[in-house]
Design a protein around this motif. Structure first.
Motif, PDB file in Angstrom:
ATOM      1  N   THR A  77       0.841  -1.196   0.000  1.00 14.69           N
ATOM      2  CA  THR A  77       0.000   0.000   0.000  1.00 14.69           C
ATOM      3  C   THR A  77       0.879   1.249   0.000  1.00 14.69           C
ATOM      4  O   THR A  77       0.633   2.196  -0.757  1.00 14.69           O
ATOM      5  CB  THR A  77      -0.948  -0.002   1.211  1.00 14.69           C
ATOM      6  OG1 THR A  77      -1.772  -1.159   1.151  1.00 14.69           O
ATOM      7  CG2 THR A  77      -1.821   1.229   1.241  1.00 14.69           C
ATOM      8  N   GLY A  78       1.910   1.251   0.822  1.00 15.11           N
ATOM      9  CA  GLY A  78       2.844   2.375   0.854  1.00 15.11           C
ATOM     10  C   GLY A  78       3.574   2.533  -0.470  1.00 15.11           C
ATOM     11  O   GLY A  78       3.733   3.656  -0.974  1.00 15.11           O
ATOM     12  N   SER A  79       3.993   1.424  -1.057  1.00 17.26           N
ATOM     13  CA  SER A  79       4.702   1.479  -2.339  1.00 17.26           C
ATOM     14  C   SER A  79       3.792   2.009  -3.436  1.00 17.26           C
ATOM     15  O   SER A  79       4.211   2.834  -4.261  1.00 17.26           O
ATOM     16  CB  SER A  79       5.219   0.093  -2.728  1.00 17.26           C
ATOM     17  OG  SER A  79       6.175  -0.354  -1.798  1.00 17.26           O
ATOM     18  N   PHE A  80       2.549   1.534  -3.461  1.00 19.44           N
ATOM     19  CA  PHE A  80       1.615   2.016  -4.479  1.00 19.44           C
ATOM     20  C   PHE A  80       1.297   3.492  -4.284  1.00 19.44           C
ATOM     21  O   PHE A  80       1.167   4.244  -5.248  1.00 19.44           O
ATOM     22  CB  PHE A  80       0.330   1.188  -4.493  1.00 19.44           C
ATOM     23  CG  PHE A  80       0.465  -0.104  -5.242  1.00 19.44           C
ATOM     24  CD1 PHE A  80       0.791  -0.124  -6.588  1.00 19.44           C
ATOM     25  CD2 PHE A  80       0.265  -1.317  -4.592  1.00 19.44           C
ATOM     26  CE1 PHE A  80       0.923  -1.317  -7.284  1.00 19.44           C
ATOM     27  CE2 PHE A  80       0.395  -2.506  -5.274  1.00 19.44           C
ATOM     28  CZ  PHE A  80       0.728  -2.514  -6.620  1.00 19.44           C
ATOM     29  N   ALA A  81       1.187   3.923  -3.056  1.00 21.58           N
ATOM     30  CA  ALA A  81       0.934   5.340  -2.787  1.00 21.58           C
ATOM     31  C   ALA A  81       2.104   6.179  -3.306  1.00 21.58           C
ATOM     32  O   ALA A  81       1.908   7.235  -3.913  1.00 21.58           O
ATOM     33  CB  ALA A  81       0.709   5.567  -1.293  1.00 21.58           C
ATOM     34  N   GLU A  82       3.310   5.702  -3.069  1.00 21.44           N
ATOM     35  CA  GLU A  82       4.497   6.412  -3.545  1.00 21.44           C
ATOM     36  C   GLU A  82       4.528   6.439  -5.070  1.00 21.44           C
ATOM     37  O   GLU A  82       4.821   7.475  -5.681  1.00 21.44           O
ATOM     38  CB  GLU A  82       5.757   5.732  -2.999  1.00 21.44           C
ATOM     39  CG  GLU A  82       7.029   6.443  -3.325  1.00 21.44           C
ATOM     40  CD  GLU A  82       8.253   5.752  -2.719  1.00 21.44           C
ATOM     41  OE1 GLU A  82       9.331   5.907  -3.299  1.00 21.44           O
ATOM     42  OE2 GLU A  82       8.105   5.073  -1.681  1.00 21.44           O
ATOM     43  N   LEU A  83       4.201   5.323  -5.709  1.00 24.85           N
ATOM     44  CA  LEU A  83       4.163   5.278  -7.174  1.00 24.85           C
ATOM     45  C   LEU A  83       3.110   6.229  -7.724  1.00 24.85           C
ATOM     46  O   LEU A  83       3.341   6.922  -8.734  1.00 24.85           O
ATOM     47  CB  LEU A  83       3.871   3.855  -7.657  1.00 24.85           C
ATOM     48  CG  LEU A  83       5.016   2.860  -7.536  1.00 24.85           C
ATOM     49  CD1 LEU A  83       4.534   1.461  -7.878  1.00 24.85           C
ATOM     50  CD2 LEU A  83       6.164   3.258  -8.458  1.00 24.85           C
ATOM     51  N   ARG A  84       1.960   6.297  -7.075  1.00 21.59           N
ATOM     52  CA  ARG A  84       0.908   7.221  -7.516  1.00 21.59           C
ATOM     53  C   ARG A  84       1.383   8.674  -7.416  1.00 21.59           C
ATOM     54  O   ARG A  84       1.127   9.484  -8.310  1.00 21.59           O
ATOM     55  CB  ARG A  84      -0.360   7.012  -6.682  1.00 21.59           C
ATOM     56  CG  ARG A  84      -1.125   5.782  -7.047  1.00 21.59           C
ATOM     57  CD  ARG A  84      -2.478   5.736  -6.308  1.00 21.59           C
ATOM     58  NE  ARG A  84      -2.975   4.381  -6.307  1.00 21.59           N
ATOM     59  CZ  ARG A  84      -3.022   3.573  -5.255  1.00 21.59           C
ATOM     60  NH1 ARG A  84      -2.640   4.008  -4.072  1.00 21.59           N
ATOM     61  NH2 ARG A  84      -3.465   2.346  -5.362  1.00 21.59           N
ATOM     62  N   ARG A  85       2.057   8.991  -6.301  1.00 22.28           N
ATOM     63  CA  ARG A  85       2.588  10.352  -6.139  1.00 22.28           C
ATOM     64  C   ARG A  85       3.591  10.677  -7.247  1.00 22.28           C
ATOM     65  O   ARG A  85       3.543  11.751  -7.859  1.00 22.28           O
ATOM     66  CB  ARG A  85       3.254  10.511  -4.766  1.00 22.28           C
ATOM     67  CG  ARG A  85       2.302  10.737  -3.618  1.00 22.28           C
ATOM     68  CD  ARG A  85       3.027  11.165  -2.340  1.00 22.28           C
ATOM     69  NE  ARG A  85       4.037  10.207  -1.887  1.00 22.28           N
ATOM     70  CZ  ARG A  85       3.785   9.160  -1.102  1.00 22.28           C
ATOM     71  NH1 ARG A  85       2.558   8.934  -0.684  1.00 22.28           N
ATOM     72  NH2 ARG A  85       4.755   8.343  -0.738  1.00 22.28           N
ATOM     73  N   GLU A  86       4.495   9.731  -7.501  1.00 18.92           N
ATOM     74  CA  GLU A  86       5.496   9.956  -8.544  1.00 18.92           C
ATOM     75  C   GLU A  86       4.839  10.080  -9.910  1.00 18.92           C
ATOM     76  O   GLU A  86       5.235  10.929 -10.727  1.00 18.92           O
ATOM     77  CB  GLU A  86       6.518   8.819  -8.543  1.00 18.92           C
ATOM     78  CG  GLU A  86       7.433   8.831  -7.332  1.00 18.92           C
ATOM     79  CD  GLU A  86       8.389   7.651  -7.315  1.00 18.92           C
ATOM     80  OE1 GLU A  86       8.437   6.895  -8.309  1.00 18.92           O
ATOM     81  OE2 GLU A  86       9.092   7.494  -6.306  1.00 18.92           O
ATOM     82  N   LEU A  87       3.828   9.254 -10.180  1.00 20.15           N
ATOM     83  CA  LEU A  87       3.128   9.317 -11.453  1.00 20.15           C
ATOM     84  C   LEU A  87       2.396  10.657 -11.605  1.00 20.15           C
ATOM     85  O   LEU A  87       2.435  11.275 -12.678  1.00 20.15           O
ATOM     86  CB  LEU A  87       2.133   8.155 -11.568  1.00 20.15           C
ATOM     87  CG  LEU A  87       1.417   7.992 -12.900  1.00 20.15           C
ATOM     88  CD1 LEU A  87       2.418   7.833 -14.036  1.00 20.15           C
ATOM     89  CD2 LEU A  87       0.479   6.796 -12.848  1.00 20.15           C
ATOM     90  N   ARG A  88       1.747  11.131 -10.522  1.00 20.83           N
ATOM     91  CA  ARG A  88       1.091  12.444 -10.544  1.00 20.83           C
ATOM     92  C   ARG A  88       2.114  13.543 -10.845  1.00 20.83           C
ATOM     93  O   ARG A  88       1.874  14.444 -11.663  1.00 20.83           O
ATOM     94  CB  ARG A  88       0.422  12.728  -9.194  1.00 20.83           C
ATOM     95  CG  ARG A  88      -1.072  12.565  -9.202  1.00 20.83           C
ATOM     96  CD  ARG A  88      -1.737  13.143  -7.954  1.00 20.83           C
ATOM     97  NE  ARG A  88      -1.092  12.863  -6.691  1.00 20.83           N
ATOM     98  CZ  ARG A  88      -1.345  11.794  -5.927  1.00 20.83           C
ATOM     99  NH1 ARG A  88      -2.248  10.921  -6.298  1.00 20.83           N
ATOM    100  NH2 ARG A  88      -0.706  11.625  -4.789  1.00 20.83           N
ATOM    101  N   GLU A  89       3.268  13.456 -10.200  1.00 25.44           N
ATOM    102  CA  GLU A  89       4.322  14.451 -10.406  1.00 25.44           C
ATOM    103  C   GLU A  89       4.825  14.418 -11.850  1.00 25.44           C
ATOM    104  O   GLU A  89       5.010  15.465 -12.480  1.00 25.44           O
ATOM    105  CB  GLU A  89       5.480  14.197  -9.430  1.00 25.44           C
ATOM    106  CG  GLU A  89       6.612  15.179  -9.516  1.00 25.44           C
ATOM    107  CD  GLU A  89       6.211  16.596  -9.128  1.00 25.44           C
ATOM    108  OE1 GLU A  89       6.846  17.540  -9.635  1.00 25.44           O
ATOM    109  OE2 GLU A  89       5.253  16.769  -8.347  1.00 25.44           O
ATOM    110  N   LEU A  90       5.000  13.220 -12.386  1.00 25.76           N
ATOM    111  CA  LEU A  90       5.447  13.099 -13.774  1.00 25.76           C
ATOM    112  C   LEU A  90       4.400  13.652 -14.734  1.00 25.76           C
ATOM    113  O   LEU A  90       4.740  14.338 -15.717  1.00 25.76           O
ATOM    114  CB  LEU A  90       5.753  11.638 -14.117  1.00 25.76           C
ATOM    115  CG  LEU A  90       7.021  11.051 -13.502  1.00 25.76           C
ATOM    116  CD1 LEU A  90       7.095   9.556 -13.769  1.00 25.76           C
ATOM    117  CD2 LEU A  90       8.252  11.747 -14.091  1.00 25.76           C
TER     118      LEU A  90
END
Length: 108
Positions: A77-90
């Motif tokens: 869950t933490g990893s997916f949240a981090e990936l979502r944040r990075e994807l939003r930033e990208l």
């Protein structure tokens, strides 16, 4: 009549002896049955103890599995949240870059 009485007395004596022998066999049989019941009770108690121990071990393994599953879930869950944040930033950066590219293409 004396012979008849002698036969009757002998018959009763034999019947008494047979009854005594039968009684002894019954007592011995009941004793064996009691011993067998005691042995069976001991085997059943030991069997139930083994089953209880097996269930305790299974429960322990289940709890450990459940804990590991919850830990894995928290990590993913933490990893997916981090990936979502990075994807939003990208996406935000990409949108900003696309807007900048469009602005540079406009005639001045």
């Amino acid at each position: 009549a004396t012979a008849l009485r002698a036969e009757m007395v002998a018959g009763f004596a034999r019947a008494g002896e047979e009854a005594t022998a039968l009684r002894a066999e019954m007592v011995a049989g009941l004793a064996r049955a009691g011993e067998e019941a005691t042995a069976l009770r001991a085997e059943m108690t030991a069997g139930f103890a083994r089953v209880d121990r097996y269930i305790e071990l299974q429960q322990g393994q289940f709890i450990e599995f459940q804990d590991r599953t919850l830990e894995f879930q928290a990590q993913t869950t933490g990893s997916f949240a981090e990936l979502r944040r990075e994807l939003r930033e990208l996406r935000r950066m990409s949108a900003g870059q696309a807007a900048g590219d469009k602005a540079s293409e406009r005639p001045h």
